[in-house]
Design an enzyme around this catalytic site. Structure first.
Site, PDB file in Angstrom:
ATOM      1  N   ALA A  66      -1.802   9.100   9.221  1.00  0.00           N
ATOM      2  CA  ALA A  66      -3.185   9.324   9.621  1.00  0.00           C
ATOM      3  C   ALA A  66      -3.979   9.555   8.341  1.00  0.00           C
ATOM      4  O   ALA A  66      -3.412   9.971   7.318  1.00  0.00           O
ATOM      5  CB  ALA A  66      -3.258  10.551  10.524  1.00  0.00           C
ATOM      6  N   GLY A 112       1.720   9.267  10.928  1.00  0.00           N
ATOM      7  CA  GLY A 112       1.192   8.382  11.968  1.00  0.00           C
ATOM      8  C   GLY A 112       1.699   6.950  11.838  1.00  0.00           C
ATOM      9  O   GLY A 112       1.725   6.219  12.831  1.00  0.00           O
ATOM     10  N   GLU A 115       5.010   7.051  13.448  1.00  0.00           N
ATOM     11  CA  GLU A 115       4.743   7.257  14.884  1.00  0.00           C
ATOM     12  C   GLU A 115       4.257   5.957  15.536  1.00  0.00           C
ATOM     13  O   GLU A 115       4.611   5.650  16.666  1.00  0.00           O
ATOM     14  CB  GLU A 115       3.714   8.379  15.068  1.00  0.00           C
ATOM     15  N   GLU A 135       4.453  15.637   7.973  1.00  0.00           N
ATOM     16  CA  GLU A 135       3.338  16.495   8.391  1.00  0.00           C
ATOM     17  C   GLU A 135       3.505  17.970   8.023  1.00  0.00           C
ATOM     18  O   GLU A 135       2.549  18.626   7.627  1.00  0.00           O
ATOM     19  CB  GLU A 135       3.114  16.376   9.910  1.00  0.00           C
TER      20      GLU A 135
HETATM   21  N1  COA Z   1      -4.459   9.396   4.175  1.00  0.00           N
HETATM   22  C1  COA Z   1      -5.475   9.101   3.361  1.00  0.00           C
HETATM   23  N2  COA Z   1      -5.320   8.441   2.196  1.00  0.00           N
HETATM   24  C2  COA Z   1      -4.074   8.052   1.866  1.00  0.00           C
HETATM   25  C3  COA Z   1      -2.957   8.319   2.679  1.00  0.00           C
HETATM   26  C4  COA Z   1      -3.184   9.024   3.889  1.00  0.00           C
HETATM   27  N3  COA Z   1      -2.204   9.302   4.744  1.00  0.00           N
HETATM   28  N4  COA Z   1      -1.842   7.823   2.077  1.00  0.00           N
HETATM   29  C5  COA Z   1      -2.264   7.259   0.925  1.00  0.00           C
HETATM   30  N5  COA Z   1      -3.608   7.395   0.794  1.00  0.00           N
HETATM   31  C6  COA Z   1      -4.460   6.927  -0.306  1.00  0.00           C
HETATM   32  C7  COA Z   1      -4.338   7.813  -1.526  1.00  0.00           C
HETATM   33  O1  COA Z   1      -5.179   8.954  -1.403  1.00  0.00           O
HETATM   34  C8  COA Z   1      -4.809   6.861  -2.611  1.00  0.00           C
HETATM   35  O2  COA Z   1      -6.212   6.769  -2.549  1.00  0.00           O
HETATM   36  P1  COA Z   1      -7.109   6.849  -3.919  1.00  0.00           P
HETATM   37  O3  COA Z   1      -6.618   5.667  -4.727  1.00  0.00           O
HETATM   38  O4  COA Z   1      -8.503   6.708  -3.441  1.00  0.00           O
HETATM   39  O5  COA Z   1      -6.771   8.149  -4.547  1.00  0.00           O
HETATM   40  C9  COA Z   1      -4.253   5.525  -2.143  1.00  0.00           C
HETATM   41  O6  COA Z   1      -4.019   5.657  -0.759  1.00  0.00           O
HETATM   42  C10 COA Z   1      -2.940   5.134  -2.815  1.00  0.00           C
HETATM   43  O7  COA Z   1      -2.017   6.196  -2.615  1.00  0.00           O
HETATM   44  P2  COA Z   1      -1.239   6.959  -3.793  1.00  0.00           P
HETATM   45  O8  COA Z   1      -0.906   8.340  -3.314  1.00  0.00           O
HETATM   46  O9  COA Z   1      -2.038   6.868  -5.074  1.00  0.00           O
HETATM   47  O10 COA Z   1       0.060   6.054  -3.910  1.00  0.00           O
HETATM   48  P3  COA Z   1       1.493   6.516  -4.472  1.00  0.00           P
HETATM   49  O11 COA Z   1       2.268   5.262  -4.648  1.00  0.00           O
HETATM   50  O12 COA Z   1       1.337   7.427  -5.630  1.00  0.00           O
HETATM   51  O13 COA Z   1       2.140   7.389  -3.285  1.00  0.00           O
HETATM   52  C11 COA Z   1       2.699   7.876  -0.994  1.00  0.00           C
HETATM   53  C12 COA Z   1       2.451   6.795  -2.063  1.00  0.00           C
HETATM   54  C13 COA Z   1       2.839   7.176   0.368  1.00  0.00           C
HETATM   55  C14 COA Z   1       3.978   8.658  -1.314  1.00  0.00           C
HETATM   56  C15 COA Z   1       1.497   8.847  -0.961  1.00  0.00           C
HETATM   57  O14 COA Z   1       0.304   8.078  -0.864  1.00  0.00           O
HETATM   58  C16 COA Z   1       1.509   9.837   0.164  1.00  0.00           C
HETATM   59  O15 COA Z   1       2.254  10.806   0.128  1.00  0.00           O
HETATM   60  N6  COA Z   1       0.654   9.650   1.191  1.00  0.00           N
HETATM   61  C17 COA Z   1       0.486  10.552   2.283  1.00  0.00           C
HETATM   62  C18 COA Z   1       1.642  10.425   3.256  1.00  0.00           C
HETATM   63  C19 COA Z   1       1.522  11.459   4.359  1.00  0.00           C
HETATM   64  O16 COA Z   1       1.641  12.636   4.162  1.00  0.00           O
HETATM   65  N7  COA Z   1       1.267  10.958   5.582  1.00  0.00           N
HETATM   66  C20 COA Z   1       1.194  11.763   6.748  1.00  0.00           C
HETATM   67  C21 COA Z   1      -0.190  12.118   7.059  1.00  0.00           C
HETATM   68  S1  COA Z   1      -0.269  13.243   8.449  1.00  0.00           S
END
Ligand code: COA
Length: 260
Positions: A66, A112, A115, A135
């Site tokens: 999400a 999400g 999910e 989460e």
């Molecule tokens: N919501 C909003 N933005 C998200 C996102 C999410 N769930 N997952 C990734 N993004 C965005 C990042 O903020 C970043 O945006 P920016 O370039 O404007 O800063 C962009 O996507 C790229 O992500 P980034 O974190 O830079 O890539 P990475 O390769 O370093 O890491 C992940 C990849 C997937 C490990 C990391 O993005 C992450 O942990 N995301 C969240 C996962 C999560 O907790 N999801 C559950 C949500 S309830």
């Protein structure tokens, strides 16, 4: 239908739906959830479409969850509404479509994203995929059905470990858990899904929709799965598909089912 964050690609009886926010790793904001609802509704209403494949744009993510930026300042009431509306509009909606949906998990499937993959009827992943429900690391719990569907798919103990550690698993583990059915290279993922989809598309669409309904009923506490199966089995006998399927068998020819 004009969609901003979702791509639709139709090829004969198959449709590929792509979540298209690669710069945010295809994170699900409200707009994307609404667009996915619209896309799935219109494909499910289209008699020519027999199978839907759902994937993410780019080679990095299926859906990374999400959209955290969108809900970071929500109140408890807003959080509850986000979960309820999302479940109704997208997650339960996909699970209960009459058209089968295959998740082609092409990278991160987190929160999400996992999910959503679990709401699909089954999953195929590419080697680079990583799956998890992170989460609790953010101070929330899975709110789009993850606490229910993950234990259904992998068992309670494995689901508890994944949810409580907030960790990610690789595709070998996901395959071992039964969370994904097949693993392919990233280049082959969509073609592989299309091959399975074409097999499904040659079967009776009416029987398929009844089968989805009966399988789902067994996981719904308000329904009796066996009774649902009995009713659906009986209903099949009144369909043109049954007439065509049984006649084709007797006449030693391939069945040709009309759309549902
Ligand atoms: N919501 C909003 N933005 C998200 C996102 C999410 N769930 N997952 C990734 N993004 C965005 C990042 O903020 C970043 O945006 P920016 O370039 O404007 O800063 C962009 O996507 C790229 O992500 P980034 O974190 O830079 O890539 P990475 O390769 O370093 O890491 C992940 C990849 C997937 C490990 C990391 O993005 C992450 O942990 N995301 C969240 C996962 C999560 O907790 N999801 C559950 C949500 S309830």
């Amino acid at each position: 239908m004009k969609l901003k964050n979702v791509l639709l690609d139709i090829e004969g009886p198959l449709a590929v739906v792509t979540v298209n926010r690669p710069e945010k790793l295809n994170a699900l904001n409200k707009e994307t959830i609404t667009e996915l609802h619209q896309a799935f509704q219109s494909l499910d209403d289209d008699n020519e479409i027999r199978v839907i494949i759902l994937t993410g744009s780019g080679q990095k993510a299926f859906v990374a969850g999400a959209d955290i930026a969108e809900f970071a300042d929500y109140t408890a009431r807003e959080g509850k509404r986000l979960s309820k509306e999302g479940q109704e509009k997208l997650f339960n909606f996909v699970e209960n479509l009459k058209t089968p949906v295959i998740a082609a998990v092409n990278g991160f499937a987190l929160g999400g994203g996992l999910e959503l993959a679990m709401a699909c009827h089954f999953r195929v992943a590419s080697h680079n995929a990583r799956l998890g429900l992170p989460e609790v690391s953010l101070g929330v719990i899975p709110g789009y059905g993850g606490t229910q569907r993950l234990p259904q798919l992998v068992g309670k103990g494995r689901a508890m470990e994944m949810i409580l550690t907030a960790g990610m698993i690789d595709v070998d583990r996901a395959l071992d858990f039964g969370l994904v059915n097949h693993v392919t290279s990233i280049e082959e993922l969509i073609e592989y899904c299309k091959k399975i989809a074409l097999k499904i598309a040659s079967n009776s669409p009416i029987a398929i929709s009844y089968a989805i309904n009966a399988v789902n009923a067994g996981f719904n506490y308000d329904q009796d799965g066996f009774q649902t199966e009995i009713k659906a089995f009986g209903a099949c006998f009144a369909t043109e598909d049954f007439e065509e399927g049984t006649s084709a068998f007797m006449e030693k020819r391939k069945a040709d089912f009309p759309g549902h």
